[in-house]
Write a protein that holds these residues in place. Sequence first.
Motif, PDB file in Angstrom:
ATOM      1  N   GLU A 109      -7.953   0.739  -6.380  1.00 31.90           N
ATOM      2  CA  GLU A 109      -6.884   1.150  -6.918  1.00 31.90           C
ATOM      3  C   GLU A 109      -5.752   0.214  -6.619  1.00 31.90           C
ATOM      4  O   GLU A 109      -4.908   0.133  -7.551  1.00 31.90           O
ATOM      5  CB  GLU A 109      -6.657   2.386  -6.387  1.00 31.90           C
ATOM      6  CG  GLU A 109      -7.607   3.587  -6.955  1.00 31.90           C
ATOM      7  CD  GLU A 109      -8.941   3.734  -5.946  1.00 31.90           C
ATOM      8  OE1 GLU A 109      -9.403   4.644  -6.320  1.00 31.90           O
ATOM      9  OE2 GLU A 109      -9.088   2.927  -5.015  1.00 31.90           O
TER      10      GLU A 109
ATOM     11  N   TRP B  77      -9.385  -0.864  -1.037  1.00 33.44           N
ATOM     12  CA  TRP B  77      -9.728   0.044  -2.440  1.00 33.44           C
ATOM     13  C   TRP B  77      -9.302  -0.472  -3.734  1.00 33.44           C
ATOM     14  O   TRP B  77      -8.160  -1.264  -3.644  1.00 33.44           O
ATOM     15  CB  TRP B  77      -8.979   1.357  -2.176  1.00 33.44           C
ATOM     16  CG  TRP B  77      -9.644   2.148  -0.773  1.00 33.44           C
ATOM     17  CD1 TRP B  77      -9.066   2.119   0.426  1.00 33.44           C
ATOM     18  CD2 TRP B  77     -10.710   2.791  -0.836  1.00 33.44           C
ATOM     19  NE1 TRP B  77      -9.770   2.975   1.223  1.00 33.44           N
ATOM     20  CE2 TRP B  77     -10.855   3.335   0.439  1.00 33.44           C
ATOM     21  CE3 TRP B  77     -11.627   2.908  -1.650  1.00 33.44           C
ATOM     22  CZ2 TRP B  77     -11.723   4.156   0.886  1.00 33.44           C
ATOM     23  CZ3 TRP B  77     -12.801   3.941  -1.128  1.00 33.44           C
ATOM     24  CH2 TRP B  77     -12.871   4.399  -0.045  1.00 33.44           C
TER      25      TRP B  77
ATOM     26  N   VAL C 161      -2.446   3.960  -1.035  1.00 34.74           N
ATOM     27  CA  VAL C 161      -3.827   3.224  -1.190  1.00 34.74           C
ATOM     28  C   VAL C 161      -3.764   1.908  -0.480  1.00 34.74           C
ATOM     29  O   VAL C 161      -2.952   1.003  -0.964  1.00 34.74           O
ATOM     30  CB  VAL C 161      -4.469   3.418  -2.540  1.00 34.74           C
ATOM     31  CG1 VAL C 161      -5.898   2.789  -2.399  1.00 34.74           C
ATOM     32  CG2 VAL C 161      -4.659   4.721  -3.198  1.00 34.74           C
TER      33      VAL C 161
ATOM     34  N   SER D 270       0.835  -1.069   0.041  1.00 35.72           N
ATOM     35  CA  SER D 270       0.005  -0.038   0.056  1.00 35.72           C
ATOM     36  C   SER D 270       0.772   1.396  -0.138  1.00 35.72           C
ATOM     37  O   SER D 270       0.391   2.264  -0.278  1.00 35.72           O
ATOM     38  CB  SER D 270      -0.941  -0.176   1.215  1.00 35.72           C
ATOM     39  OG  SER D 270      -0.206  -0.052   2.521  1.00 35.72           O
TER      40      SER D 270
END
Length: 232
Positions: free
Chosen positions: A166, A164, A160, A155
């Motif tokens: 993404e 999530w 992120v 991450s």
Amino acid sequence: MAYSYKNLFFDLDDTLWAFSENAHDTFEEMYFKYHYDRYFYSFEHYYKIYQDRNLELWAEYGDGRITKEDLNRQRFLYPLEAVGVADAALAKAFSDDFFSVIPTKSKLMPFAKEVLDYLSGKYRLYILSNGFQELQCHKMHSAGIAHYFKKVILSDDIGVLKPWPEIFHFALSATQSELKDSLMIGDSWDNDITGAKNVGMHQVFYNVNGKTDLPFRPTYHITNLKDLMQIL
């Protein structure tokens, strides 16, 4: 085998590397090293205060409400403040020492190496973790599992966290993997399983804590890593 997978994305903490055990051991070492028994009734008293607040802070971090620096400062300072000790320097020393020691711990989840030995010759293995860059690779080397993985996606790389979408799309792009032949394996229902499902990736829920109230049926549901050898 119902599906033909090529790419296996593993969570690290409490999926392969025994985070809960290693963290407990390290916190206990630090508790006595820094004489926290001056302030708390017992190690369990301290650890309960820490864990409860830590969960809240990680949720805030995941939502982007606090920074990584805020997370790490507050979670170590809060237990002291909760018992009336406003000593930021002590919390910082404890924190720095903790982060230098924990990645040297090497306990793995049961059968982790045996399963990785089996899978590594058949699939491309990757780590997809919410952990910090300065810790995760060190932990993998300490536990002797780094060589199994072609790439480590964190991450921290894009700012992120799972769940999530993404970070899952980033992982697929970074490893040149396709969604249709990729599989996410992890112990966190929210981060690993729900996150993967939401982008259309198949999932293996490693149910280490006996979770029963599953909101949906994961692609696979296991309670032992060895079960992967029957699935894959």
